[in-house]
Design a protein around this motif. Structure first.
Motif, PDB file in Angstrom:
ATOM      1  N   ALA A  81       0.842  -1.195   0.000  1.00 53.60           N
ATOM      2  CA  ALA A  81       0.000   0.000   0.000  1.00 53.60           C
ATOM      3  C   ALA A  81       0.875   1.242   0.000  1.00 53.60           C
ATOM      4  N   MET A  82       0.391   2.291  -0.661  1.00 48.13           N
ATOM      5  CA  MET A  82       1.097   3.571  -0.687  1.00 48.13           C
ATOM      6  C   MET A  82       0.585   4.451   0.435  1.00 48.13           C
ATOM      7  N   GLN A  83       1.506   5.204   1.037  1.00 45.59           N
ATOM      8  CA  GLN A  83       1.141   6.185   2.042  1.00 45.59           C
ATOM      9  C   GLN A  83       1.287   7.590   1.473  1.00 45.59           C
ATOM     10  N   ALA A  84       0.776   8.572   2.203  1.00 43.68           N
ATOM     11  CA  ALA A  84       0.706   9.936   1.682  1.00 43.68           C
ATOM     12  C   ALA A  84       2.073  10.541   1.377  1.00 43.68           C
ATOM     13  N   ASP A  85       3.134  10.040   1.997  1.00 42.90           N
ATOM     14  CA  ASP A  85       4.477  10.548   1.714  1.00 42.90           C
ATOM     15  C   ASP A  85       5.162   9.786   0.587  1.00 42.90           C
ATOM     16  N   GLY A  86       4.427   8.848  -0.037  1.00 46.19           N
ATOM     17  CA  GLY A  86       4.980   8.090  -1.152  1.00 46.19           C
ATOM     18  C   GLY A  86       5.603   6.768  -0.763  1.00 46.19           C
ATOM     19  N   GLN A  87       5.753   6.495   0.522  1.00 41.13           N
ATOM     20  CA  GLN A  87       6.323   5.225   0.944  1.00 41.13           C
ATOM     21  C   GLN A  87       5.391   4.073   0.589  1.00 41.13           C
ATOM     22  N   VAL A 123       6.498   9.234 -10.788  1.00 44.14           N
ATOM     23  CA  VAL A 123       5.778   9.505  -9.550  1.00 44.14           C
ATOM     24  C   VAL A 123       4.340   9.000  -9.702  1.00 44.14           C
ATOM     25  N   ALA A 124       3.929   8.090  -8.827  1.00 46.81           N
ATOM     26  CA  ALA A 124       2.590   7.502  -8.882  1.00 46.81           C
ATOM     27  C   ALA A 124       1.755   7.973  -7.701  1.00 46.81           C
ATOM     28  N   VAL A 125       0.449   7.993  -7.928  1.00 45.49           N
ATOM     29  CA  VAL A 125      -0.513   8.161  -6.845  1.00 45.49           C
ATOM     30  C   VAL A 125      -1.521   7.026  -7.005  1.00 45.49           C
ATOM     31  N   TYR A 126      -1.507   6.068  -6.085  1.00 45.88           N
ATOM     32  CA  TYR A 126      -2.343   4.884  -6.202  1.00 45.88           C
ATOM     33  C   TYR A 126      -3.732   5.136  -5.616  1.00 45.88           C
ATOM     34  N   PRO A 127      -4.720   4.318  -5.980  1.00 44.15           N
ATOM     35  CA  PRO A 127      -6.112   4.588  -5.588  1.00 44.15           C
ATOM     36  C   PRO A 127      -6.378   4.592  -4.088  1.00 44.15           C
ATOM     37  N   GLU A 128      -5.498   3.993  -3.284  1.00 46.12           N
ATOM     38  CA  GLU A 128      -5.766   3.966  -1.842  1.00 46.12           C
ATOM     39  C   GLU A 128      -5.513   5.308  -1.161  1.00 46.12           C
ATOM     40  N   ILE A 129      -4.888   6.246  -1.873  1.00 39.82           N
ATOM     41  CA  ILE A 129      -4.697   7.585  -1.315  1.00 39.82           C
ATOM     42  C   ILE A 129      -5.232   8.616  -2.307  1.00 39.82           C
ATOM     43  N   GLU A 130      -5.652   9.766  -1.782  1.00 37.48           N
ATOM     44  CA  GLU A 130      -6.166  10.829  -2.642  1.00 37.48           C
ATOM     45  C   GLU A 130      -5.082  11.810  -3.052  1.00 37.48           C
ATOM     46  N   ARG A 131      -4.053  11.947  -2.224  1.00 34.53           N
ATOM     47  CA  ARG A 131      -2.976  12.870  -2.547  1.00 34.53           C
ATOM     48  C   ARG A 131      -1.660  12.348  -2.008  1.00 34.53           C
ATOM     49  N   ARG A 132      -0.596  12.792  -2.656  1.00 35.01           N
ATOM     50  CA  ARG A 132       0.752  12.389  -2.268  1.00 35.01           C
ATOM     51  C   ARG A 132       1.657  13.607  -2.283  1.00 35.01           C
ATOM     52  N   THR A 133       2.445  13.757  -1.243  1.00 34.47           N
ATOM     53  CA  THR A 133       3.399  14.860  -1.157  1.00 34.47           C
ATOM     54  C   THR A 133       4.676  14.514  -1.907  1.00 34.47           C
ATOM     55  N   VAL A 134       5.140  15.444  -2.728  1.00 36.26           N
ATOM     56  CA  VAL A 134       6.359  15.270  -3.509  1.00 36.26           C
ATOM     57  C   VAL A 134       7.303  16.423  -3.189  1.00 36.26           C
ATOM     58  N   ILE A 135       8.571  16.106  -2.950  1.00 39.19           N
ATOM     59  CA  ILE A 135       9.604  17.123  -2.762  1.00 39.19           C
ATOM     60  C   ILE A 135      10.593  16.991  -3.911  1.00 39.19           C
ATOM     61  N   ALA A 136      10.697  18.053  -4.710  1.00 34.86           N
ATOM     62  CA  ALA A 136      11.548  18.048  -5.896  1.00 34.86           C
ATOM     63  C   ALA A 136      12.771  18.934  -5.660  1.00 34.86           C
ATOM     64  N   PRO A 137      13.963  18.354  -5.435  1.00 33.00           N
ATOM     65  CA  PRO A 137      15.174  19.162  -5.240  1.00 33.00           C
ATOM     66  C   PRO A 137      15.491  19.978  -6.488  1.00 33.00           C
ATOM     67  N   LEU A 138      15.939  21.205  -6.279  1.00 37.91           N
ATOM     68  CA  LEU A 138      16.261  22.094  -7.392  1.00 37.91           C
ATOM     69  C   LEU A 138      17.688  21.867  -7.876  1.00 37.91           C
TER      70      LEU A 138
END
Length: 281
Positions: free
Chosen positions: A67-73, A233-248
């Motif tokens: 399962a995916m969690q909101a932080d992408g784990q 970057v995926a967002v699976y159906p078990e979560i509605e949103r996922r936080t992404v941190i993109a280094p510059l």
């Protein structure tokens, strides 16, 4: 399961031994492709397992629900409540072989087939093909080695089992893959991102999972340029949103305009799934 076994072994080692050794097995394991999607037109696939190391290695192959969690784990499905897990595809999937031994630089094809569920309608199911490297037979202590430190001491060896998982996704019916971008903020320099980063939430708006690349552009008009790219970057159906941190990739002045684009690399490769703009000041 493997993590809990390792943790238990470490705890035992701390309390019951005077000397210990540790090792990691299978770090040279690689799998291609990184994900597989099945639909009504595609019912089979080939997954390649590579031994990139310098010694023979044996691997087990199994299906594990995750399962995916909101932080992408990605965590084991058994570690979360049933409502936080997508429907499993495991019962619809057949694969072979389930155990392989590869020589150095050798590869093996895992054949995967699916049978369609008899449910009708539009659904998405998922499981994860997990390949785990087994420790070689000579990786442990002999009885004589285990008791060598002293008459009342026992040595243990903790061997971490290395595994790689890829998602197997089964879709039935029309694909509803839509997304949005929310909560865009700039982050200062941090570990792993000396030039700062852009933080955002990918919001899944449709019934299906979404998968694609996050592109961040800085500047306006002809001066606009790509300053970071996060692939896959995926967002699976078990979560509605996922936080992404993109280094510059470069330091940006304060107040520079930003444009964030989430591009599909799944159902419609290259299509824009979502866009967000942070105006300059």
């Amino acid at each position: 399961m493997f993590k809990s076994m390792i943790a238990a072994s470490i705890a035992l080692a701390v309390t019951a031994m005077a000397g210990a050794a540790s090792a990691q097995t299978g770090a040279d394991l690689n799998i291609s492709p990184r994900r597989v999607t099945f639909d009504e037109s595609e019912r089979s696939a080939s997954v390649y397992v590579f031994n990139q190391g310098d010694a023979p290695a044996t691997y087990t192959v199994e299906l594990v629900d995750r399962a995916m969690q909101a932080d992408g784990q990605i965590v084991l499905a058994s570690d979360v409540s049933p409502g936080q897990v997508s429907p499993s595809a495991a019962e619809f999937i057949q694969y072979t072989p389930r155990r392989v031994t590869l020589q150095p630089r050798e590869s093996q094809v895992i054949r995967v087939r699916v049978r369609p569920p008899a449910t009708g309608g539009s659904h998405e199911y998922r499981t994860h093909l997990t390949v785990t490297a087994l420790p070689p037979e000579d990786s442990g202590f002999t009885v004589d080695q285990a008791v060598a430190p002293g008459a009342e001491e026992v040595s243990l060896q903790v061997v971490a089992l290395f595994s790689v998982s890829i998602p197997l996704i089964l879709r039935e019916g029309e694909v509803d893959a839509r997304a949005g971008i929310d909560g865009v903020t700039r982050l200062p320099a941090l570990e792993g991102a000396p030039n700062g980063a852009v933080k955002l939430d990918l919001v899944r708006a449709g019934a299906n999972s979404v998968y694609g690349d996050v592109e961040v552009y800085a500047g306006e008009g002809p001066a606009e340029r790509l300053v970071t790219l996060v692939r896959g970057v995926a967002v699976y159906p078990e979560i509605e949103r996922r936080t992404v941190i993109a280094p510059l990739a470069e330091a940006l002045p304060e107040g520079v305009a930003l444009r964030i684009v989430y591009k599909d690399d799944d159902a419609h490769p290259g299509a824009t799934l979502a866009t967000a703009v942070v105006p300059g000041s």
